[in-house]
Every structure is written in structure tokens, then in C-alpha cells.
Design a protein around this motif. Structure first.
Motif, PDB file in Angstrom:
ATOM      1  N   GLN A 228      -4.201  19.954  12.381  1.00 59.34           N
ATOM      2  CA  GLN A 228      -5.231  18.890  11.498  1.00 59.34           C
ATOM      3  C   GLN A 228      -6.451  19.500  11.365  1.00 59.34           C
ATOM      4  OE1 GLN A 228      -4.259  15.612  10.420  1.00 59.34           O
ATOM      5  NE2 GLN A 228      -6.095  15.814   9.344  1.00 59.34           N
ATOM      6  N   HIS A 229      -7.022  20.120  12.160  1.00 62.77           N
ATOM      7  CA  HIS A 229      -8.397  20.821  12.020  1.00 62.77           C
ATOM      8  C   HIS A 229      -8.139  21.914  10.979  1.00 62.77           C
ATOM      9  CE1 HIS A 229     -12.309  22.382  12.740  1.00 62.77           C
ATOM     10  NE2 HIS A 229     -11.671  23.611  13.147  1.00 62.77           N
ATOM     11  N   ALA A 230      -7.050  22.500  11.128  1.00 63.90           N
ATOM     12  CA  ALA A 230      -6.720  23.627  10.190  1.00 63.90           C
ATOM     13  C   ALA A 230      -6.692  23.114   8.700  1.00 63.90           C
ATOM     14  CB  ALA A 230      -5.715  24.464  10.172  1.00 63.90           C
ATOM     15  N   ALA A 231      -6.154  22.030   8.648  1.00 63.72           N
ATOM     16  CA  ALA A 231      -6.034  21.181   7.193  1.00 63.72           C
ATOM     17  C   ALA A 231      -7.165  20.633   6.706  1.00 63.72           C
ATOM     18  CB  ALA A 231      -4.972  20.207   7.556  1.00 63.72           C
ATOM     19  N   ASP A 232      -8.009  19.897   7.678  1.00 63.00           N
ATOM     20  CA  ASP A 232      -9.243  19.656   7.332  1.00 63.00           C
ATOM     21  C   ASP A 232     -10.297  20.798   6.539  1.00 63.00           C
ATOM     22  OD1 ASP A 232      -8.663  17.016   7.931  1.00 63.00           O
ATOM     23  OD2 ASP A 232      -9.410  17.276   9.969  1.00 63.00           O
ATOM     24  N   LEU A 233     -10.153  22.008   7.184  1.00 59.28           N
ATOM     25  CA  LEU A 233     -10.953  23.031   6.739  1.00 59.28           C
ATOM     26  C   LEU A 233     -10.476  23.408   5.243  1.00 59.28           C
ATOM     27  CD1 LEU A 233     -11.492  25.054   9.729  1.00 59.28           C
ATOM     28  CD2 LEU A 233     -13.197  23.498   8.846  1.00 59.28           C
ATOM     29  N   ALA A 234      -9.231  23.454   4.981  1.00 57.79           N
ATOM     30  CA  ALA A 234      -8.289  23.826   3.956  1.00 57.79           C
ATOM     31  C   ALA A 234      -8.864  23.061   2.701  1.00 57.79           C
ATOM     32  CB  ALA A 234      -7.012  24.178   4.148  1.00 57.79           C
ATOM     33  N   VAL A 235      -9.085  21.872   3.019  1.00 58.42           N
ATOM     34  CA  VAL A 235      -9.354  20.975   1.769  1.00 58.42           C
ATOM     35  C   VAL A 235     -10.670  20.543   1.710  1.00 58.42           C
ATOM     36  CG1 VAL A 235      -7.020  19.855   2.121  1.00 58.42           C
ATOM     37  CG2 VAL A 235      -9.049  18.746   3.289  1.00 58.42           C
ATOM     38  N   ALA A 236     -11.733  21.192   2.471  1.00 59.95           N
ATOM     39  CA  ALA A 236     -12.818  20.813   2.688  1.00 59.95           C
ATOM     40  C   ALA A 236     -13.754  21.078   1.323  1.00 59.95           C
ATOM     41  CB  ALA A 236     -13.614  21.496   3.773  1.00 59.95           C
TER      42      ALA A 236
ATOM     43  N   GLY B 188      -2.544  28.375   1.344  1.00 60.52           N
ATOM     44  CA  GLY B 188      -2.951  29.558   2.047  1.00 60.52           C
ATOM     45  C   GLY B 188      -3.917  29.743   2.989  1.00 60.52           C
ATOM     46  N   ALA B 189      -5.258  28.879   2.558  1.00 60.90           N
ATOM     47  CA  ALA B 189      -6.182  28.575   3.490  1.00 60.90           C
ATOM     48  C   ALA B 189      -5.668  27.779   4.867  1.00 60.90           C
ATOM     49  CB  ALA B 189      -7.217  27.760   3.019  1.00 60.90           C
ATOM     50  N   PHE B 190      -4.839  26.847   4.658  1.00 62.25           N
ATOM     51  CA  PHE B 190      -4.035  26.212   5.662  1.00 62.25           C
ATOM     52  C   PHE B 190      -3.364  27.101   6.632  1.00 62.25           C
ATOM     53  CE2 PHE B 190      -0.362  23.833   7.516  1.00 62.25           C
ATOM     54  CZ  PHE B 190      -0.990  23.309   8.332  1.00 62.25           C
ATOM     55  N   PHE B 191      -2.447  27.987   6.106  1.00 61.05           N
ATOM     56  CA  PHE B 191      -1.770  28.722   6.765  1.00 61.05           C
ATOM     57  C   PHE B 191      -2.654  29.790   7.661  1.00 61.05           C
ATOM     58  CE2 PHE B 191       1.894  27.855   3.586  1.00 61.05           C
ATOM     59  CZ  PHE B 191       2.524  26.829   4.305  1.00 61.05           C
TER      60      PHE B 191
ATOM     61  N   THR C 147      -3.897  28.307  10.725  1.00 60.07           N
ATOM     62  CA  THR C 147      -3.032  28.058  11.969  1.00 60.07           C
ATOM     63  C   THR C 147      -2.637  29.104  12.744  1.00 60.07           C
ATOM     64  OG1 THR C 147      -1.192  28.320  10.450  1.00 60.07           O
ATOM     65  CG2 THR C 147      -2.051  25.946  10.559  1.00 60.07           C
ATOM     66  N   ARG C 148      -2.215  30.133  12.216  1.00 62.61           N
ATOM     67  CA  ARG C 148      -1.732  31.335  12.761  1.00 62.61           C
ATOM     68  C   ARG C 148      -0.846  31.059  13.977  1.00 62.61           C
ATOM     69  NH1 ARG C 148      -5.542  35.576  11.868  1.00 62.61           N
ATOM     70  NH2 ARG C 148      -6.291  35.542   9.786  1.00 62.61           N
ATOM     71  N   LYS C 149      -0.122  30.138  14.176  1.00 61.55           N
ATOM     72  CA  LYS C 149       0.755  30.137  14.931  1.00 61.55           C
ATOM     73  C   LYS C 149       2.290  29.496  14.453  1.00 61.55           C
ATOM     74  CE  LYS C 149       1.522  27.332  19.074  1.00 61.55           C
ATOM     75  NZ  LYS C 149       0.864  26.237  19.953  1.00 61.55           N
TER      76      LYS C 149
ATOM     77  N   ALA D 274      -0.676  31.342  -1.771  1.00 61.70           N
ATOM     78  CA  ALA D 274      -0.301  30.612  -0.636  1.00 61.70           C
ATOM     79  C   ALA D 274       0.075  31.806   0.326  1.00 61.70           C
ATOM     80  CB  ALA D 274       0.893  29.841  -0.763  1.00 61.70           C
ATOM     81  N   ALA D 275       0.071  33.020   0.066  1.00 60.85           N
ATOM     82  CA  ALA D 275       0.435  34.009   1.154  1.00 60.85           C
ATOM     83  C   ALA D 275      -0.637  34.116   2.292  1.00 60.85           C
ATOM     84  CB  ALA D 275       0.438  35.445   0.334  1.00 60.85           C
ATOM     85  N   ALA D 276      -0.392  34.340   3.305  1.00 58.49           N
ATOM     86  CA  ALA D 276      -1.264  34.317   4.678  1.00 58.49           C
ATOM     87  C   ALA D 276      -0.705  35.179   5.729  1.00 58.49           C
ATOM     88  CB  ALA D 276      -1.267  32.876   4.966  1.00 58.49           C
ATOM     89  N   PRO D 277      -1.535  35.701   6.729  1.00 60.86           N
ATOM     90  CA  PRO D 277      -1.193  36.557   7.724  1.00 60.86           C
ATOM     91  C   PRO D 277      -0.056  35.726   8.611  1.00 60.86           C
ATOM     92  CG  PRO D 277      -3.490  36.643   7.369  1.00 60.86           C
ATOM     93  CD  PRO D 277      -3.044  35.390   6.669  1.00 60.86           C
ATOM     94  N   GLY D 278       0.818  36.523   9.290  1.00 66.12           N
ATOM     95  CA  GLY D 278       2.006  36.067  10.082  1.00 66.12           C
ATOM     96  C   GLY D 278       3.064  36.023   9.332  1.00 66.12           C
ATOM     97  N   ASP D 279       4.143  35.142   9.686  1.00 70.43           N
ATOM     98  CA  ASP D 279       5.273  34.841   9.066  1.00 70.43           C
ATOM     99  C   ASP D 279       5.104  34.921   7.629  1.00 70.43           C
ATOM    100  OD1 ASP D 279       6.325  35.072  11.312  1.00 70.43           O
ATOM    101  OD2 ASP D 279       7.125  32.827  11.509  1.00 70.43           O
TER     102      ASP D 279
END
Length: 626
Positions: free
Chosen positions: A330-338, A616-619, A622-624, A562-567
Motif C-alpha cells: 500500500q505504501h509503494a502504491a501511495d508513492l507511485a500515484v503521489a 513501473g514506479a509501483f513495481f 515493492t521489490r518482492k 512499466a518495466a522494473a527491477p526484479g521479475d
């Protein structure tokens, strides 16, 4: 709604009098018993006192004090056997006391001793006439011990509320010289009924602090000066955990009970009680509150210590509400839309359909993210492609992506067209509306309807909050089916599309879950209890091909932002323009997943990469994996 107290007393009296008068003949104790019990029950304490052998004024006061000290809505008596032994008699009776305040009835057995005094039958007066365990120098009282509102928690049992400041107006009865005047002045300020405030003071143990009204910070500042002028009123600060954390609209707001909200809750509430104004706080009002222990006790009138407990009720059990929200996500989502245009993001757990996060900016988390009805553009081609793949479509097939195409009379336009003849895979990855719409002739209404049902679109699923599963119009013509494939004729919520992404990821569509305990909301609320349709497995081959297509959407297509580190991130992006209330609106969508976290992002504005950038910012935040 129960009848007024006066009406209930009249009804009770009407029922009792025939019973007591049917066999009363002098010379017997019957008339004395009748006058005493009927007078006590109806509030005619003078009539009752005339049938006692003690000072009439003292008896009148003692009987009147019973109703005050118990805060009784009514008293009723049922006469039992009467025995006589010469100049003495005994009458057994059952007392039934309605304690009000939504408490159960208190019933107890007692005995009226009588004897002849100057030829007339009289009740042999003592406090034990009121209750067998009451003696001289003692009085009854009602002690209430409410438990605080239970929390709403995330999936890891962390509270989704912070502590907030509230102000409690209270009194210590023994220190108040004129409680009636105090309650009159407080009633003028708060709107609470004066008689209810006074009854709480008179029925409580005199040395206990008795809360009368509770105010939030803004209301208290507004009336602070008026409260300060009420002699004997004390203000205590309390810090209950009622300030909602994110997602605020989903958790919901809580306010102290006011004179107005008492009507909403259906009956007298005590100070400190709280009411959920919206969100889960409102839907689960009954489960989160309501646990108040009530005890009837005997007090020593010199020390005000409890002599004996006569009866207790534990109250209805209240419970926490456990949600599926993941506070870290939820915190990651809030930051992504801020720092974006108006936007809504919903994240779900692909293998289960559990809602992990709901974040918005300048939109409402319930009304827009869960229950919004929006066109989704070519992101809906996920659903249509399932039907095409089940019909044998080869993703390597060349399907021209032209600037302009008409299908069955419906016109579609595409910007950014290249001169090469792309494959369906490329058309899907770039969301080419003209190419996708041209495939309407390869579908029939039944196959589209079946795919929509497999992805839960239009299914009767629900949540304890308002939500929308989507609608798909009839695809009876080439033009109608082309508009469905293009996503301009359908209406969905971000939640519905997040579940679509989760279905492709896991191979099975799962209905959404937001609350894991308790199983259903307050039955007295106007929220429809959630329905739980069965999970629906997708066609295995079609789902595998869809996963590859959606990987291409991020690797080489329009969802690259939407690309992001991780999977690896899988997904599609789209834009759609529509008219609502005579206003032209443009939306950007991303629908996809990383790991087991499936998301749908809907962002207002013409930027085709806008929603994908938020995803992409949300993913990245999260990094998990899940």
C-alpha cells in the motif's frame, strides 16, 4: 422503534390490573398488594406508599429512586402465590426491569411481607422489599464498562488506524451540586436529550467518572468556551485509534456519536461510542463496536463501595476486522500515484484474488477504483484475445495496423503506425486498435461472452464495499464486436481489470477478497453481503500464449514504461477517449503483473505511457515477489 417509556408503562399497567384485581376480596391482603405493586409499576408512588407501614414520603422517595438508580425504561411485576397466617401474609412476585440502553431485561424474584395495622393490611416496609439483597444504608446502581472500538487490520494484523485526539465531557456525580441544571446546559450545547444525560448521572456509582458526550478536535474547538462555562463539567482527553491509515477510503472514517447519529444507530448510545461514517468502518459497524458489560450492583451510601453484584451481562462480543491489505505494498502504491494526474491503482494477489493495495490521487478509492465504470480501450483485448486463441488464432499471423479502419460501419483510428505489416503479437503489444478491431469477423457473440465470463466480467461478485465487475454489451454485429475488442463499448473498474491480469498470471480467475474475518458485514447496514462465485480456470493453452503476449507488451510494446527491477513485468497499455456528462475525457491504462502481484492502473490524461509509468514506479517500490 420501541414505544415511549410512558406508553410502555401504560401497557404494562393495563396488563397487570386485571390479573391483580380478579380475585381481590376484603378482608384480605389482596387489595394492599394490588395498590402497592400497581402504584410502584405505574409511577404512582403515593398510592404505593399509602399501603406501606412506614413514613409515606420516605417510601415514595425510595420507590422513585429505584427507577432513577437503575435508569429503568420500565418496571413490571408478575404476582405469584399469596399465603396468609393470621395477621401476617406473604406475596411472592417477579420483577422485570428494562434497563434501557439496549441492555437485556433484568428479572428477579422477591417477596412482599404484609401485616395488619389497625385493621388494614400494610406492606412491612424495608429496603429488602425493593430487592431481597438491599438493606438500610444501601442503594442500587448500574455500572457499565464499554470496550473500545476494535481495529481494522491488514493481512499481517497491523492496525490500519492511528490514534486520534477526542475530548470527553464527563462528571463525577458526587461532586455535582445541581445535575439537572448541568444536563440542561449541556443539552443546549450538544443537542443530546437532557433526560438521557441526567439519567446516566443518577444511575451511575457517584464516585465514578461518567462520560456524557465525546467530541472530535474540530467540534471541541468550536464549543470549547461554552463547555467551560458549565459548572461541574470536566473535559478529559482520550486517544482512541480511529484515524484511518491508507487506504483511507477503504478503511473509512470514524466519528464520535452525536445527537444526529444516535438516530442512525437506532437507539440511545453512550458517550465514547463511535460510528463508522464510510468504508469498512461503516460496513462493519456492528462487529467493531457494541461490547459493553453492564452490571447491577448494591452500593454502600457512606463509602460508595460496591457491596454486592446482583446481575451482569457481558454484552455482545465485538471483533476486529481483518483485511487482505498489505501495508508495505500500500505504501509503494501511495508513492507511485503521489505526483501524477488523477489516477487509480488496484493491486491483487494473482493466485487468490485478495486485494493487496488500493491507491488513488484525486479519485475515490471505493467509488472509482473498486466501483468505477470506465472504458478500458485495447487493454480489454486480453479478454477478446482469449476468445481468438481458443478459436485457433496464430499469434504470428500478419494483421495490418493501419491508420484508419472501418468494421461493420464502426470507424477506428490508430496513431503512430509503421509501414511494416506486423504480426498479431506486435499488434497486441502495441495496442493497435485498427488491427485488433479488424478481427471482429473471426469471433461470434457466444465466444466473446464466454471469455468475458471466464474473466469474471459481469459476474455477480461483490465486496463488503461497493464494487463493479464490469459490463459487456451484446456482440451481435461485426461493429459491436469490434467495439468490444477495442474496449470502447465495455465498462469496467480498475479492480475488475486487476483480476483479469491475475487470472492470466495464475491461469485461474479468482473472485476478489478484501476482508477475511468476519465473514460478512453488519447485517443492519445497507451494504449488500458479498457474494463468492467459484474460481474459473482459463484454457491452459490460451493462458500460456496470453502470458507470452503480455510479456511482449512490456518488453517491446507500448507498456515499456512499466518495466522494473526484479521479475519480468508482463502487461499491456492502452488509451481511450470518451464523453461523460458532455465532457471529453481521456484515460491511460496499464493491466499486468510482476511476480504474483497483478495490477490495473487507470490514469486521466492523454499520455499513453502515463499509467504504465505509474505501474513501473509501483513495481520498483515493492521489490518482492508474492
Amino acid at each position: 422503534m420501541p414505544p415511549p417509556r410512558s406508553v410502555r408503562l401504560a401497557l404494562a399497567l393495563g396488563l397487570l390490573v386485571p390479573t391483580l384485581t380478579a380475585c381481590f376480596e376484603e378482608p384480605s391482603p389482596h387489595e394492599a398488594i394490588r395498590d402497592f405493586l400497581v402504584g410502584w409499576e405505574s409511577g404512582d408512588y403515593a398510592m404505593a406508599a399509602r399501603r406501606a407501614d412506614a413514613n409515606e414520603a420516605s417510601v415514595r422517595k425510595a420507590l422513585g429512586d429505584v427507577a432513577l438508580h437503575l435508569d429503568a425504561a420500565s418496571l413490571r411485576f408478575k404476582l405469584g402465590p399469596i399465603s396468609r397466617d393470621g395477621d401476617t401474609a406473604k406475596a411472592s412476585f417477579q420483577a422485570e426491569v428494562d434497563l434501557g440502553e439496549n441492555n437485556p431485561l433484568w428479572t428477579y424474584e422477591s417477596m412482599l411481607p404484609l401485616h395488619l395495622v389497625d385493621g388494614r393490611w400494610k406492606v412491612r416496609w424495608s429496603p429488602s422489599v425493593i430487592h431481597p439483597d438491599l438493606h438500610e444504608g444501601e442503594r442500587l446502581a448500574v455500572k457499565v464498562d464499554p470496550e473500545g472500538r476494535q481495529p481494522i487490520m491488514d493481512r499481517y494484523d497491523d492496525a490500519l488506524q492511528d490514534r486520534d485526539t477526542q475530548y470527553v465531557a464527563q462528571v463525577i456525580p458526587v461532586e455535582v451540586s445541581d445535575p439537572a441544571r448541568l444536563c440542561q446546559e449541556l443539552a443546549k450545547v450538544t443537542g443530546f436529550a437532557q433526560d438521557r444525560l441526567l439519567s446516566r448521572i443518577l444511575s451511575a456509582p457517584p464516585t465514578d467518572a461518567v462520560p456524557l458526550a465525546t467530541f472530535g478536535r474540530a467540534k471541541y474547538q468550536q464549543i470549547r468556551a461554552q463547555l467551560a462555562r458549565i459548572d461541574g463539567l470536566k473535559i478529559a482527553e482520550v486517544y482512541p485509534p480511529v484515524a484511518p491509515k491508507s487506504p483511507v477510503h477503504i478503511v473509512g472514517r470514524v466519528s464520535a456519536v452525536t445527537a444526529e447519529s444516535e438516530q442512525q444507530l437506532g437507539g440511545p448510545q453512550r458517550a465514547g461510542d463511535t460510528v463508522g461514517r464510510d468504508g469498512l468502518q461503516r460496513a462493519y459497524q456492528d462487529q467493531l463496536t457494541g461490547s459493553t458489560e453492564t452490571r447491577v450492583i448494591v452500593l454502600d451510601t457512606k463509602t460508595w463501595k460496591t457491596v454486592k453484584e446482583l446481575k451482569s451481562w457481558p454484552g455482545r462480543k465485538n471483533t476486529p476486522v481483518r483485511t487482505t491489505i498489505d501495508s508495505r505494498l500500500q505504501h509503494a502504491a501511495d508513492l507511485a500515484v503521489a505526483r501524477t494526474q488523477p489516477v487509480a491503482l488496484v493491486a491483487v494477489d494473482a493466485p487468490t484474488g485478495q486485494v493487496l493495495a488500493v491507491a488513488t490521487k484525486d479519485l475515490h478509492q471505493e467509488k472509482d477504483a473498486l466501483a468505477g465504470k470506465y472504458p478500458v480501450g485495447t487493454a480489454f483485448s486480453i479478454v477478446a484475445t482469449d476468445a481468438l486463441l481458443r478459436g485457433g488464432l496464430d499469434v504470428r499471423q500478419k494483421v495490418p495496423c493501419t491508420a484508419d479502419r472501418t468494421v461493420g460501419g464502426a470507424r477506428f483510428q490508430q496513431t503512430g503506425v509503421t509501414s511494416s505489416a506486423p504480426s498479431f503479437e506486435a499488434d497486441f503489444a502495441h495496442g493497435c486498435v485498427t488491427a485488433l478491431a479488424s478481427l471482429a469477423r473471426r469471433l461470434d457473440e457466444r465466444s466473446l461472452t464466454e471469455s468475458a465470463a471466464n474473466f469474471g466480467i459481469g459476474a455477480p461478485w461483490g465486496l463488503p464495499l461497493n464494487s463493479f465487475s464490469g459490463t459487456v454489451p451484446a456482440g451481435t454485429t461485426d461493429a459491436a464486436r469490434a467495439k468490444i475488442i477495442a474496449g470502447s463499448a465495455v465498462r469496467v473498474s480498475p479492480l475488475a481489470m486487476a483480476l483479469v491480469a491475475g487470472a492470466v498470471r495464475s491461469g485461474t480467475w479468482h473472485p476478489p477478497t478484501l476482508v477475511t474475518a468476519p465473514a460478512s458485514p453488519d447485517p443492519t447496514s445497507d451494504i449488500t453481503p458479498p457474494q463468492v462465485p467459484a474460481a474459473r480456470p482459463l484454457n491452459v493453452d490460451a493462458a500460456a500464449k496470453l502470458r507470452a503476449l503480455m510479456r511482449a507488451g512490456v518488453a517491446t510494446g507500448s507498456a515499456r514504461a512499466a518495466a522494473a527491477p526484479g521479475d519480468p513485468v508482463h502487461g499491456v497499455a492502452s488509451t481511450v477517449t470518451f464523453v461523460e456528462k458532455k465532457e471529453r475525457r481521456e484515460l491511460s491504462w496499464f493491466v499486468g503483473w510482476q511476480g504474483d502481484v497483478a495490477v490495473a492502473v487507470m490514469m486521466e490524461g492523454p499520455d499513453p505511457a502515463g499509467a504504465a509509468s505509474v505501474a513501473g514506479a509501483f513495481f520498483s517500490g515493492t521489490r518482492k515477489d508474492f
